[in-house]
Design a protein around this motif. Structure first.
Motif, PDB file in Angstrom:
ATOM      1  N   MET A  12      19.483   0.030  15.832  1.00  0.00           N
ATOM      2  CA  MET A  12      18.899  -1.129  15.295  1.00  0.00           C
ATOM      3  C   MET A  12      17.450  -1.355  15.163  1.00  0.00           C
ATOM      4  O   MET A  12      16.698  -1.387  14.012  1.00  0.00           O
ATOM      5  N   ASP A  13      16.653  -0.580  16.409  1.00  0.00           N
ATOM      6  CA  ASP A  13      15.430  -0.783  16.397  1.00  0.00           C
ATOM      7  C   ASP A  13      14.874   0.327  15.583  1.00  0.00           C
ATOM      8  O   ASP A  13      13.761   0.093  15.109  1.00  0.00           O
ATOM      9  N   ALA A  14      15.459   1.512  15.653  1.00  0.00           N
ATOM     10  CA  ALA A  14      14.878   2.510  14.727  1.00  0.00           C
ATOM     11  C   ALA A  14      14.944   2.292  13.453  1.00  0.00           C
ATOM     12  O   ALA A  14      14.060   2.659  12.519  1.00  0.00           O
ATOM     13  N   GLU A  50      14.998  -0.740  12.012  1.00  0.00           N
ATOM     14  CA  GLU A  50      14.026  -1.565  11.585  1.00  0.00           C
ATOM     15  C   GLU A  50      12.356  -0.696  11.175  1.00  0.00           C
ATOM     16  O   GLU A  50      12.080  -1.200  10.367  1.00  0.00           O
ATOM     17  N   LYS A  51      12.368  -0.035  12.331  1.00  0.00           N
ATOM     18  CA  LYS A  51      11.046   0.732  12.312  1.00  0.00           C
ATOM     19  C   LYS A  51      10.998   1.557  10.660  1.00  0.00           C
ATOM     20  O   LYS A  51       9.970   1.412  10.340  1.00  0.00           O
TER      21      LYS A  51
END
Lengths: 415, 362
Positions: free
Chosen positions: A140-142, A144-145
Motif C-alpha cells: 500500500m504505502d509504496a 501510494e508513493k
C-alpha cells in the motif's frame, strides 16, 4: 603493469565468450515465445533515451484516446501456485487480457515493503506499462508513493485503504457474502455442531469473514459453533495443517479456512471431516471438498483496463460483491440446504438481504444491533477510535473496521 | 579414493586468478542458464541483455543496483569482518531487524526532532541495536567458547518474532484499520535522496565499506585479526588477547548489520515492517564468501550481487517465471563461488598427483 594486462585479458575473454555465445544462440532468436510484445519492450530497452521517448509516445496516445498502448502489469506477493489468492489474481489477469486484448505481464514472489517491490514497479514503468495492479496489502504505502511520482500511470491496490484523486484507487471484495452462504452449508453438514476455522491474522477482513460464516451456519443450525484457530501466517502449509488438526482434535467435523494453501483440506480429508475451501474451486485438490467462496477478478481488471483505454478512469475505493461478479460461491446440490442457499444468494444479488442485518450479538452475548440493524451500543475499533454510535446503521465503515466476534464464535479477536 | 581427480592446494594463490576464475565461473553459469531458458522457451540473448540493461543500462538501473548493494554490502561486511578471524556470524538477518527495531524506537521517542538529528540518532540506535543482538553470542563465544554459528542463527528467529509482536501489539498503527502494521515514520526521518532511487545511505555504506576495507588491510588491528583467524596459537604467542578480540569483532559485526537495518528503515521503508531484512542478512554470507572474507572485496561483490538480483527480477516482466529467474541467479552466484576455489586450489590427476605435489614442494 602485469596486473593491468591480466585484467584486460580477462575482460577480453568475457567479451569473446559473449560474442561466441551470442553467435551460437542468435539463430534461436526467432523461436522466442515470451509474452506477447516481449520484442517491443526489448527494443525499448536498447537505450535510455529511446525508453523515455517510448513512454512519452504512449502517454500522448492515451491522451488522444487512442488507447492502443495500454499495458497492464500485476505484482503479486507469492508464487501463483494452483489454488490460492495469487492464483485467482493470475486467472483474472488472463481473463482480462483475453477480454481487452491488451498486453499484460506479472511478477510474483515480490516481498512487501522493500526494494523488490520498488524494483518491480520501476521496471514495469520503464517498460511502458501504464496500469499497475499491486495485489497485496503490504504494497500500500509504496504504491501510494509511486502513484504520486508517476501521474501518467494508473495504480490499483488490493487490498488497502489508501487512494488519491487522480491515478490511484483500491479494490476489494465483499467476501463476507459468499462466506455467509458457505456457513449455511457448514451448519447443515456438521453433526458435532462444531465447525473449525483456520485463520491467518485477526484483521477486519478475516474477522468479518468469520462472523458472516458463523451467522450463516447458525441461520440453518442454531446449535452450531465456530471455533477459530489463528496461524499468524497467510501461507505455511505445515502451520495451517497443525492448526486444522487441533480443531479436529477439539471435535470439529467441518473445517474451513482463511489461508492460501489447501493444507486444512488435506487434514479434513484424512480425518473424515468435510472441507469448505476459499479462493477457488478446490475440488481437484481436496477429496473432502464441499464448496468454497471464490474470487473472480476478471471483470474488475477488465473494467479498469477499459477505463484507462477510453480515458474514463477515475480512482475509487471499489468493494464489489456477488452482484458484481467479484466474489461468488458454487452451491453443492448434495447439501440438504441447497435450496435455502440459492435463495439467500438470490436475495443478496437483488439487495433484499444483507449478511449483517437484524439483531446481532457479540460472542459474550452483548447486543450490538437491534432488529432493524441499528447499533444499540457505541462501537470502537481496538484502539478506541469510534467507528459507530448508537442509532447508526451497520454501514460499510463499521464492516471495514470490524473488531468483534459475533455470538457463536469460539476464539479471541486478539489473535 | 576412487576419484580420478583431487584438489591440491596451490603454493600461493594464483596471481590475478581470482578475476579469471570469476569470469570463467560466470560464463559457465550463463551457458548453463541459457540451456534452461531455451527449454523454457525464452531467448537467452534477450533475457541476458534485459538483465544487464536493467541493472546497468540507465541511471535508474544503476541507482537501483546500488541501492540494493547497500544492505548487501553492509551485511557482507558484517559477515566478512567476523569471517576474517574465522568467526561465522550467521545472524546478520536478525541484527538487521534489531537495527531497524531500534531505529523505529528512536523515531517513536523523538518524532519531533529535526531531520538530520533524528536520522543520526536513528542510525546510531540501529548500530547499537544490531550490536546488542550480537552481544549474547559474543560473550558466550569469548568466555565459554559457545559456537557462535548456532547462537547467532537462533537469534534471527527471536528478532523476527519480536518485530511481529510489535506490529501486532504495542506498536500497531492506530490509523491502520486494525491491520498489523507499525505507524508511518515521521516524514523528516527519510534519508535525503542522492540521485534517482538512491539516497545518502549509499554514501554512508560506501564510507563504512571503504573505511573497514582500508583499516583491516593496513592496520595492526586488521593484521592481528587475520593472524587470529589463521592460527590461535600464533595469535596467543604474538600476545594478542583472543577473548577480547572475539568479543569486539562479533559485536562490531552485529553493529554493522544493524546499520544496514537502520539505512533500510530510513531509506527504503515508510514504516517498520516484518520483512525489513528481506533476506539481506543471509545474502550477506554469500557476499562475504564471494569476497573471500576480505572486507576490501565486499563492495565490488555487493554491487555485482545487487545487479544479478535486479536483473533477475526484471526478466520476470518478459514472462520468465520467478522460479527460473531464481535458478539463474543461483547459477551465476554458484558459478562465481565455485570458481573462487580454483584461486587457491588446482585440479590434479590422482595417479600423478603425488609426484606433482612432491615436485612442487621440493
Amino acid at each position: 603493469m602485469i596486473r593491468t594486462m591480466q585484467r584486460l585479458m580477462a575482460l577480453l575473454a568475457v567479451f569473446t565468450a559473449f560474442t561466441l555465445f551470442a553467435a551460437a544462440c542468435g539463430s534461436d532468436a526467432s523461436t522466442d515465445t515470451g509474452t506477447s510484445g516481449a520484442d517491443d519492450s526489448t527494443e525499448a530497452d536498447t537505450g535510455d533515451a529511446d525508453e523515455t521517448d517510448d513512454t512519452d509516445d504512449a502517454m500522448e496516445d492515451d491522451a488522444a484516446g487512442d488507447g492502443g498502448d495500454v499495458k497492464a502489469a500485476f505484482i503479486m506477493v507469492a508464487p501463483i501456485g494452483d489454488a490460492g489468492w495469487n492464483f485467482m489474481h493470475n486467472e483474472g489477469r488472463l481473463g482480462a487480457e483475453a477480454a481487452t486484448g491488451v498486453e499484460t505481464a506479472y511478477v510474483d514472489s515480490v516481498a512487501e515493503g522493500g526494494a523488490d517491490f520498488d524494483n518491480a514497479v520501476q521496471q514495469f514503468i520503464d517498460d511502458g506499462f501504464n496500469v499497475i495492479f499491486t495485489t497485496s496489502f503490504g504494497y500500500m504505502d509504496a504504491t501510494e508513493k509511486f502513484a504520486a511520482e508517476n501521474p501518467d500511470v494508473v495504480f490499483e491496490h488490493i487490498s488497502g485503504f489508501k487512494m488519491n484523486d487522480t491515478n490511484f484507487g483500491n479494490a476489494f471484495g465483499r467476501m463476507y457474502q459468499p462466506r455467509y452462504i458457505a456457513g449455511m452449508a457448514a451448519g447443515a453438514a456438521t453433526e458435532t455442531n462444531k465447525i473449525g476455522y483456520v485463520a491467518a491474522f485477526p484483521i477486519p477482513e478475516v474477522i468479518r469473514g468469520i462472523n458472516a460464516f458463523t451467522l450463516g451456519a447458525q441461520a440453518v443450525n442454531p446449535d452450531a459453533v465456530v471455533e477459530v484457530n489463528w496461524t499468524s501466517t497467510w501461507f505455511d502449509p505445515g502451520v495451517e495443517g497443525n492448526a486444522a488438526q487441533t480443531l479436529i482434535d477439539a471435535g470439529a467435523d467441518v473445517l474451513t479456512m482463511h489461508q492460501d494453501s489447501t493444507a486444512t483440506g488435506e487434514v479434513a480429508t484424512a480425518a473424515g471431516a468435510t472441507f469448505i475451501g476459499y479462493h477457488s474451486d478446490m475440488s481437484a485438490q481436496v477429496d473432502s471438498y464441499l464448496t468454497a467462496p471464490v474470487w473472480d477478478w476478471t471483470g474488475y481488471y477488465t473494467d479498469i483496463i477499459n477505463s484507462v483505454k477510453d480515458g474514463s478512469f477515475a480512482p475509487a475505493a471499489y468493494w464489489g460483491g456477488i452482484a458484481d461478479g467479484l466474489v461468488d460461491i458454487s452451491i453443492p446440490d448434495s447439501s440438504p440446504v441447497a435450496g435455502e442457499m440459492k435463495d439467500v444468494r438470490e436475495q443478496i444479488v437483488n439487495g433484499d438481504f444483507d449478511v449483517f442485518e437484524g439483531a446481532i450479538f457479540d460472542q459474550d452475548g452483548n447486543q450490538i444491533t437491534d432488529a432493524d440493524g441499528n447499533l444499540v451500543v457505541d462501537l470502537s475499533d481496538p484502539f478506541g477510535n469510534a467507528i459507530g454510535a448508537v442509532g447508526d446503521a451497520m454501514n460499510d465503515g463499521i464492516l471495514l473496521g470490524m473488531g468483534f466476534f459475533v455470538q457463536g464464535v469460539i476464539g479471541s479477536v486478539e489473535g | 579414493m576412487a576419484a580420478p581427480f583431487a584438489f591440491e592446494k596451490r603454493d600461493k594463490p594464483l596471481r590475478g586468478g581470482q578475476i579469471r576464475a570469476f569470469v570463467v565461473g560466470v560464463v559457465v553459469a550463463l551457458l548453463l542458464g541459457s540451456i534452461l531458458l531455451l527449454i523454457a522457451g525464452h531467448d537467452p540473448i534477450t533475457i541476458y541483455t534485459k538483465m544487464f540493461d536493467s541493472a546497468f543500462g540507465s541511471r535508474r538501473g544503476i541507482s537501483t543496483t546500488l541501492t540494493r548493494a547497500v544492505p548487501l554490502g553492509l551485511a557482507g561486511l558484517a559477515v566478512a569482518v567476523a569471517g576474517s578471524m574465522g568467526l561465522w556470524n550467521i545472524g546478520a538477518e536478525g541484527q538487521i531487524i534489531a537495527g531497524a527495531i531500534a531505529g523505529a524506537w528512536v523515531a517513536r521517542l523523538g518524532g519531533d526532532l529535526p531531520g538530520p538529528a533524528l536520522i543520526t540518532l536513528m542510525l546510531l540506535g540501529a548500530v547499537v541495536g544490531g550490536g546488542l543482538l550480537a552481544l549474547g553470542p559474543a560473550i558466550a563465544r569469548a568466555s565459554l567458547g559457545v559456537n557462535e554459528i548456532i547462537t547467532t542463527l537462533m537469534l534471527n528467529e527471536v528478532a523476527i518474532r519480536v518485530v511481529r509482536y510489535l506490529v501486532n501489539g504495542p506498536w500497531k498503527d492506530p490509523d491502520g484499520n486494525n491491520f498489523p502494521i507499525a505507524p508511518e515514520l515521521p516524514d523528516q526521518s527519510a534519508l535525503p535522496a542522492l540521485f534517482e532511487r538512491s539516497n545518502i545511505g549509499l554514501l554512508i555504506a560506501a564510507a563504512v565499506l571503504l573505511g573497514f576495507g582500508v583499516y583491516t588491510a593496513r592496520s595492526a588491528w586488521g593484521y592481528e585479526l587475520r593472524i587470529a583467524g589463521s592460527s590461535e596459537k600464533a595469535a596467543t604467542y604474538a600476545g594478542i588477547s583472543l577473548k577480547a578480540k572475539v568479543f569486539t569483532v562479533l559485536v562490531l559485526s552485529g553493529a554493522i548489520a544493524g546499520l544496514a537495518g537502520g539505512i533500510e528503515l530510513t531509506g527504503s521503508s515508510d514504516r517498520l515492517v516484518e520483512g525489513v531484512a528481506n533476506g539481506w542478512g543471509y545474502a550477506g554470507i554469500i557476499v562475504a564468501a564471494l569476497a573471500l572474507m576480505r572486507p576490501s572485496g565486499v563492495a565490488a561483490v555487493a554491487v555485482a550481487f545487487g545487479a544479478v538480483q535486479v536483473g533477475g527480477l526484471s526478466i520476470q516482466t518478459l514472462g520468465v517465471p520467478a522460479a527460473i529467474a531464481s535458478i539463474l541467479q543461483a547459477l551465476i552466484l554458484f558459478g562465481a563461488l565455485s570458481a573462487a576455489v580454483f584461486t587457491n586450489y588446482r585440479l590434479v590427476r590422482r595417479s600423478s598427483g603425488v609426484t606433482t605435489a612432491t615436485v612442487a614442494t621440493s
